[in-house]
Scaffold this motif. Structure first.
Motif, mmCIF file in Angstrom:
data_model
loop_
_atom_site.group_PDB
_atom_site.id
_atom_site.type_symbol
_atom_site.label_atom_id
_atom_site.label_comp_id
_atom_site.label_asym_id
_atom_site.label_seq_id
_atom_site.Cartn_x
_atom_site.Cartn_y
_atom_site.Cartn_z
ATOM 1 N N GLN A 70 0.824 -1.204 0.000
ATOM 2 C CA GLN A 70 0.000 0.000 0.000
ATOM 3 C C GLN A 70 0.866 1.266 0.000
ATOM 4 O OE1 GLN A 70 -3.124 -0.002 2.902
ATOM 5 N NE2 GLN A 70 -3.525 2.188 2.678
ATOM 6 N N VAL A 71 1.890 1.264 0.815
ATOM 7 C CA VAL A 71 2.798 2.409 0.861
ATOM 8 C C VAL A 71 3.680 2.400 -0.382
ATOM 9 C CG1 VAL A 71 4.655 3.544 2.122
ATOM 10 C CG2 VAL A 71 2.796 2.443 3.365
ATOM 11 N N GLN A 72 3.827 3.553 -0.993
ATOM 12 C CA GLN A 72 4.700 3.721 -2.145
ATOM 13 C C GLN A 72 5.746 4.781 -1.833
ATOM 14 O OE1 GLN A 72 1.869 4.696 -5.272
ATOM 15 N NE2 GLN A 72 1.875 2.572 -5.989
ATOM 16 N N LEU A 73 6.940 4.578 -2.348
ATOM 17 C CA LEU A 73 8.022 5.531 -2.170
ATOM 18 C C LEU A 73 8.417 6.101 -3.520
ATOM 19 C CD1 LEU A 73 10.320 3.602 0.349
ATOM 20 C CD2 LEU A 73 8.433 5.168 0.841
ATOM 21 N N THR A 74 8.648 7.398 -3.545
ATOM 22 C CA THR A 74 9.025 8.078 -4.771
ATOM 23 C C THR A 74 10.238 8.952 -4.517
ATOM 24 O OG1 THR A 74 6.710 8.118 -5.513
ATOM 25 C CG2 THR A 74 8.252 9.587 -6.632
ATOM 26 N N GLU A 75 11.295 8.729 -5.296
ATOM 27 C CA GLU A 75 12.495 9.544 -5.195
ATOM 28 C C GLU A 75 12.473 10.643 -6.250
ATOM 29 O OE1 GLU A 75 13.775 5.176 -4.435
ATOM 30 O OE2 GLU A 75 12.606 6.266 -5.932
ATOM 31 N N SER A 76 13.109 11.742 -5.927
ATOM 32 C CA SER A 76 13.244 12.835 -6.875
ATOM 33 C C SER A 76 14.486 13.640 -6.517
ATOM 34 C CB SER A 76 12.007 13.735 -6.882
ATOM 35 O OG SER A 76 11.814 14.352 -5.625
ATOM 36 N N GLY A 77 14.897 14.498 -7.425
ATOM 37 C CA GLY A 77 15.999 15.401 -7.163
ATOM 38 C C GLY A 77 17.305 15.047 -7.842
ATOM 39 N N GLY A 78 17.361 13.913 -8.511
ATOM 40 C CA GLY A 78 18.581 13.541 -9.201
ATOM 41 C C GLY A 78 18.824 14.415 -10.417
ATOM 42 N N GLY A 79 20.018 14.307 -10.962
ATOM 43 C CA GLY A 79 20.362 15.097 -12.123
ATOM 44 C C GLY A 79 21.834 15.011 -12.431
ATOM 45 N N LEU A 80 22.270 15.894 -13.304
ATOM 46 C CA LEU A 80 23.661 15.969 -13.722
ATOM 47 C C LEU A 80 24.313 17.188 -13.088
ATOM 48 C CD1 LEU A 80 26.048 15.119 -15.563
ATOM 49 C CD2 LEU A 80 24.999 16.503 -17.360
ATOM 50 N N VAL A 81 25.406 16.957 -12.383
ATOM 51 C CA VAL A 81 26.146 18.047 -11.755
ATOM 52 C C VAL A 81 27.633 17.845 -11.988
ATOM 53 C CG1 VAL A 81 24.406 18.443 -9.970
ATOM 54 C CG2 VAL A 81 26.295 16.865 -9.537
ATOM 55 N N ARG A 82 28.372 18.926 -11.861
ATOM 56 C CA ARG A 82 29.820 18.849 -11.961
ATOM 57 C C ARG A 82 30.418 18.490 -10.611
ATOM 58 N NH1 ARG A 82 31.514 20.717 -16.794
ATOM 59 N NH2 ARG A 82 30.129 22.156 -17.930
ATOM 60 N N ALA A 83 31.607 17.922 -10.641
ATOM 61 C CA ALA A 83 32.298 17.599 -9.403
ATOM 62 C C ALA A 83 32.377 18.834 -8.517
ATOM 63 C CB ALA A 83 33.689 17.060 -9.697
ATOM 64 N N GLY A 84 32.112 18.630 -7.245
ATOM 65 C CA GLY A 84 32.093 19.730 -6.298
ATOM 66 C C GLY A 84 30.728 20.338 -6.095
ATOM 67 N N GLY A 85 29.773 19.965 -6.937
ATOM 68 C CA GLY A 85 28.432 20.500 -6.842
ATOM 69 C C GLY A 85 27.588 19.785 -5.809
ATOM 70 N N SER A 86 26.310 20.174 -5.753
ATOM 71 C CA SER A 86 25.395 19.642 -4.751
ATOM 72 C C SER A 86 24.072 19.237 -5.374
ATOM 73 C CB SER A 86 25.116 20.686 -3.660
ATOM 74 O OG SER A 86 26.291 21.036 -2.951
ATOM 75 N N LEU A 87 23.432 18.272 -4.756
ATOM 76 C CA LEU A 87 22.082 17.863 -5.094
ATOM 77 C C LEU A 87 21.348 17.526 -3.807
ATOM 78 C CD1 LEU A 87 22.508 15.448 -8.150
ATOM 79 C CD2 LEU A 87 21.389 17.679 -8.193
ATOM 80 N N ARG A 88 20.050 17.692 -3.833
ATOM 81 C CA ARG A 88 19.213 17.301 -2.710
ATOM 82 C C ARG A 88 18.162 16.315 -3.200
ATOM 83 N NH1 ARG A 88 14.755 20.782 0.750
ATOM 84 N NH2 ARG A 88 15.074 19.781 2.785
ATOM 85 N N LEU A 89 18.256 15.085 -2.736
ATOM 86 C CA LEU A 89 17.307 14.053 -3.100
ATOM 87 C C LEU A 89 16.170 13.993 -2.088
ATOM 88 C CD1 LEU A 89 19.706 11.115 -4.075
ATOM 89 C CD2 LEU A 89 18.954 13.071 -5.459
ATOM 90 N N SER A 90 14.990 13.648 -2.573
ATOM 91 C CA SER A 90 13.823 13.497 -1.716
ATOM 92 C C SER A 90 13.241 12.107 -1.877
ATOM 93 C CB SER A 90 12.748 14.531 -2.071
ATOM 94 O OG SER A 90 13.203 15.850 -1.874
ATOM 95 N N CYS A 91 12.757 11.562 -0.790
ATOM 96 C CA CYS A 91 12.059 10.281 -0.778
ATOM 97 C C CYS A 91 10.738 10.512 -0.063
ATOM 98 C CB CYS A 91 12.892 9.214 -0.065
ATOM 99 S SG CYS A 91 12.050 7.633 0.207
ATOM 100 N N THR A 92 9.646 10.438 -0.801
ATOM 101 C CA THR A 92 8.334 10.738 -0.251
ATOM 102 C C THR A 92 7.464 9.488 -0.210
ATOM 103 O OG1 THR A 92 8.410 13.028 -1.046
ATOM 104 C CG2 THR A 92 6.257 12.131 -0.499
#
Length: 115
Positions: A1-23
């Motif tokens: 019944q519970v579903q998990l969805t990830e988001s926030g991925g992408g392409l970044v250069r070394a030294g960069g940042s990303l914020r992933l979400s799991c809802t």
């Protein structure tokens, strides 16, 4: 019944940042820890970080000091803040939660770090 969805991925250069979400939808996270895994082509899936229902966190040695896992209970979301990214951080990132003896996985989100 519970579903998990990830988001926030992408392409970044070394030294960069990303914020992933799991809802979580269709229900809430169970009292068991929420875990982030990653897997690169040709490599085994590895545990990156986890957070318990009470907020205790653990990290893989390879990401400790660069990644931060957190949760917003009201929003049914767990985050993975990734800073100082390296090419070796590239992979598909997935979140998982043990719910009623079933390991629930999201579909994953691709993270690519270029040099």
């Amino acid at each position: 019944q519970v579903q998990l969805t990830e988001s926030g991925g992408g392409l970044v250069r070394a030294g960069g940042s990303l914020r992933l979400s799991c809802t979580a939808s269709g229900g809430t996270f169970s009292p068991n820890p929420v875990r982030w895994f990653r897997q690169a082509p040709g490599k085994l899936r590895e545990l990156v970080a986890l957070i318990t229902a009470t907020g205790t966190t653990n990290y893989a040695a390879s990401v400790r000091g660069r990644f931060t896992i957190s949760r917003d209970t009201a929003q049914n979301t767990v985050y993975l803040q990734m800073d100082s990214l390296k090419p070796e951080d590239t992979g598909v990132y997935s979140c998982t939660n043990l719910v009623l003896l079933e390991e629930i996985w999201g579909q994953g989100t691709q993270v690519t770090v270029s040099s």
